[in-house]
Design an enzyme around this catalytic site. Structure first.
Site, PDB file in Angstrom:
ATOM      1  N   GLU A 166       0.984  -7.759  10.109  1.00 45.10           N
ATOM      2  CA  GLU A 166       0.073  -7.050   9.208  1.00 45.10           C
ATOM      3  C   GLU A 166      -0.432  -5.743   9.804  1.00 45.10           C
ATOM      4  O   GLU A 166      -1.431  -5.212   9.358  1.00 45.10           O
ATOM      5  CB  GLU A 166      -1.112  -7.960   8.850  1.00 45.10           C
ATOM      6  CG  GLU A 166      -1.918  -8.401  10.047  1.00 45.10           C
ATOM      7  CD  GLU A 166      -2.941  -9.515   9.733  1.00 45.10           C
ATOM      8  OE1 GLU A 166      -2.749 -10.266   8.758  1.00 45.10           O
ATOM      9  OE2 GLU A 166      -3.912  -9.613  10.476  1.00 45.10           O
ATOM     10  N   GLU A 297       0.402 -15.447   5.077  1.00 48.44           N
ATOM     11  CA  GLU A 297      -0.763 -16.105   5.683  1.00 48.44           C
ATOM     12  C   GLU A 297      -1.834 -16.263   4.619  1.00 48.44           C
ATOM     13  O   GLU A 297      -2.040 -15.353   3.816  1.00 48.44           O
ATOM     14  CB  GLU A 297      -1.351 -15.264   6.827  1.00 48.44           C
ATOM     15  CG  GLU A 297      -0.442 -15.081   8.021  1.00 48.44           C
ATOM     16  CD  GLU A 297      -1.109 -14.251   9.144  1.00 48.44           C
ATOM     17  OE1 GLU A 297      -2.336 -14.029   9.084  1.00 48.44           O
ATOM     18  OE2 GLU A 297      -0.372 -13.836  10.055  1.00 48.44           O
TER      19      GLU A 297
END
Ligand code: NAG
Ligand code: NAG
Ligand code: NAG
Ligand code: NAG
Ligand code: NAG
Ligand code: NAG
Ligand code: NAG
Ligand code: NAG
Length: 462
Positions: A166, A297
């Site tokens: 990310e 996630e």
């Protein structure tokens, strides 16, 4: 599962190279993250073994028993975050010990017929350097993936590569909170990383030509990723990744901070509608346009939240994601599944996953295939690459197959190109696959002899 074990001829469940990304997403069911493990990173970590790193953030060494247990709760996919800079030499050569260890862990997953996603995770935060030393960062990025694509190219579609975690956003170039700076420039970096990633993988041979790939969204944030500045490279087999911890005051925050006040519970109508509204953006921008999405996630990491709210959060993410055709992968650095006792700390969460996953089981599609397999040869299950180049059959994924020593084997296209060219004459073998009513068909390869239709998966030249 390794390619060499592919049961190409025996039925649909093992036919893995024929899948579209859309089919893959269904097959991936629900996923689980092997968090805080192979991605541990820190200058302070003592020792120089892969085990020193793997256990540095408090988790035990990963075992196949853990993965088997996770599977028993209904998970079909495992995301494996990795810090490749650990033990790396200054010219960006990855430690062979680390490659070996990651390979072992991936095999725990693949050997249990699950899907594995492998990435470059936070990795010490070096992705920040794209803002300050762009060229050098691209060099490092490319060197890493060139090594990984070579090392892991033998695995079939059960292994998915993810471009990065990310960290694909640069507030120093464009501040996403104040909207100051050069947004185009910041997005261009991520778009270029993802584009280069796809090119490196596709040009690296082996099964990488057809491998499904996961591309990081901008900051893996939903709003920033559905933004038109984010570009998905043209490729049939790419998916987009976002992470979901909204609202962070519930999922992450344990005590009040300057930026937010702790939210202890979650799950009223507004909360659920807000989640649906977020996911709908992914549907409109990606899913509806044929681009598959993985929530790489999600989860609650704060330990002090209302139990029922925790349950509702997980359930809501999973149910709504699956409803939209999105694959959710829960973040677990040990807060859910206890890797020492091999049980869920909150046993109700374990049960929730069992119940949820049985609803999304796709064994339906993979079993009803009227598999009238005439070719009853128990040895078909093993298939290394053929030693020769004689093509006797084809697969729905454009793969080509031979038959040696009473076994199916894959033609090694890196060394058989001449024969493949020459085989394009005479009778054609039309191999197409039907599975659960879906037709993956398509390829036609030709051979000089007579062709025999063996079953819906396989035809042979004789
Ligand atoms: C690892 O550390 C040990 C001592 O701590 C040292 O003897 C050994 O050479 C090191 N190995 C590598 C590959 O750096
Ligand atoms: C923003 O970045 C882009 C791409 O690097 C560049 O073409 C453009 O000129 C920049 N805009 C400004 C205002 O600096
Ligand atoms: C499974 O699906 C059924 C039918 O859609 C639904 O009623 C049930 O609540 C679901 N179970 C779970 C655990 O989501
Ligand atoms: C399984 O297949 C049956 C009949 O084809 C269908 O009605 C059912 O919805 C399917 N279930 C799942 C979970 O796909
Ligand atoms: C799929 O298989 C699992 C485990 O064998 C079973 O519990 C589940 O009911 C099956 N689902 C369908 C739709 O057949
Ligand atoms: C296929 O082989 C298995 C194992 O040898 C045997 O049990 C089975 O009866 C055979 N099936 C057919 C259709 O010949
Ligand atoms: C399978 O292969 C082994 C060794 O290659 C051979 O001995 C055996 O007869 C084969 N079995 C069948 C059913 O073809
Ligand atoms: C699947 O594709 C093949 C080859 O194009 C075609 O002959 C067959 O009818 C198709 N089956 C279905 C169910 O669409």
């Amino acid at each position: 599962m390794k390619l060499s074990n592919a049961l190409w001829i025996l039925g649909c469940t093992k036919i893995t190279l024929a899948m579209t990304t859309n089919q893959l997403i269904k097959e991936m069911g629900l996923g689980w993250n092997l968090g805080n493990t192979l991605e541990c990173y820190g200058d302070w970590i003592n020792g120089n073994t892969t085990k020193d790193y793997e256990t540095a953030w408090g988790n035990p060494v990963t075992t196949e028993a853990m993965i088997k247990t996770i599977k028993s709760y209904g998970f079909k996919s495992v995301r494996v975050p990795v810090a490749w800079s650990n033990l790396m030499s200054s010219d960006y050569t990855i430690s062979s010990e680390l490659l070996k260890r990651v390979d072992e862990v991936l095999n725990y997953i693949l050997n249990n017929d699950m899907y594995a996603i492998m990435n470059i995770h936070y990795d010490g935060g070096w992705f920040d350097n794209f803002a300050t030393s762009e060229a050098e960062s691209f060099t490092k990025y490319e060197k890493i993936w060139k090594q990984l694509t070579q090392y892991f190219k033998k695995y079939d579609e059960h292994l998915i590569f993810e471009s990065l975690n990310e960290e694909g956003c640069w507030d120093s170039i464009w501040n996403r909170y104040s909207n100051s700076g050069n947004k185009t420039k910041a997005y261009n970096i991520l778009n270029t990383i993802n584009r280069n990633f796809v090119d490196i993988v596709r040009n690296s041979g082996g099964n990488n030509a057809n491998r499904h790939l996961l591309l990081a969204g901008y900051c893996t944030d939903i709003d920033l990723t559905v933004d038109s500045a984010y570009i998905v490279p043209k490729d049939d087999r790419v998916m987009v990744s976002v992470h979901y911890y909204t609202p962070t005051t519930f999922t992450l925050l344990e005590k009040d901070e300057s930026w937010g006040k702790v939210q202890y519970s979650w799950g009223n109508t507004n909360d659920v509608n807000s989640l649906k509204n977020d996911f709908n953006k992914l549907k409109t921008r990606f899913v509806d346009k044929g681009i598959n999405v993985i929530i790489g996630e999600y989860g609650v990491t704060a330990g002090n939240k209302d139990k029922e709210s925790n349950h509702k959060y997980i359930t809501s993410v999973v149910e709504y994601a699956k409803q939209l055709g999105i694959c959710p992968i829960v973040w677990d650095h040990g807060q859910y599944f206890d890797r020492s006792t091999l049980t869920f700390k909150d046993t109700e969460i374990g049960q929730i996953y069992k119940d949820l996953s049985s609803n999304y089981s796709s064994n339906n599609t993979s079993s009803n295939t009227n598999n009238n397999n005439n070719n009853n040869n128990s040895n078909t299950s093993s298939s290394e690459y053929c030693s020769g180049c004689t093509i006797t059959g084809t697969g729905g994924d454009n793969s080509i197959w031979g038959w040696e020593n009473n076994k199916a084997c894959r033609i090694d296209t890196t060394k058989c190109s001449e024969e493949i060219k020459n085989s394009n004459s005479g009778n054609c073998v039309k191999a197409y696959a039907q599975c659960g009513g879906e037709n993956y068909s398509g390829v036609t390869k030709c051979c000089s002899g007579k062709c025999t239709f063996i079953n819906q998966w396989y035809s042979m030249c004789q």
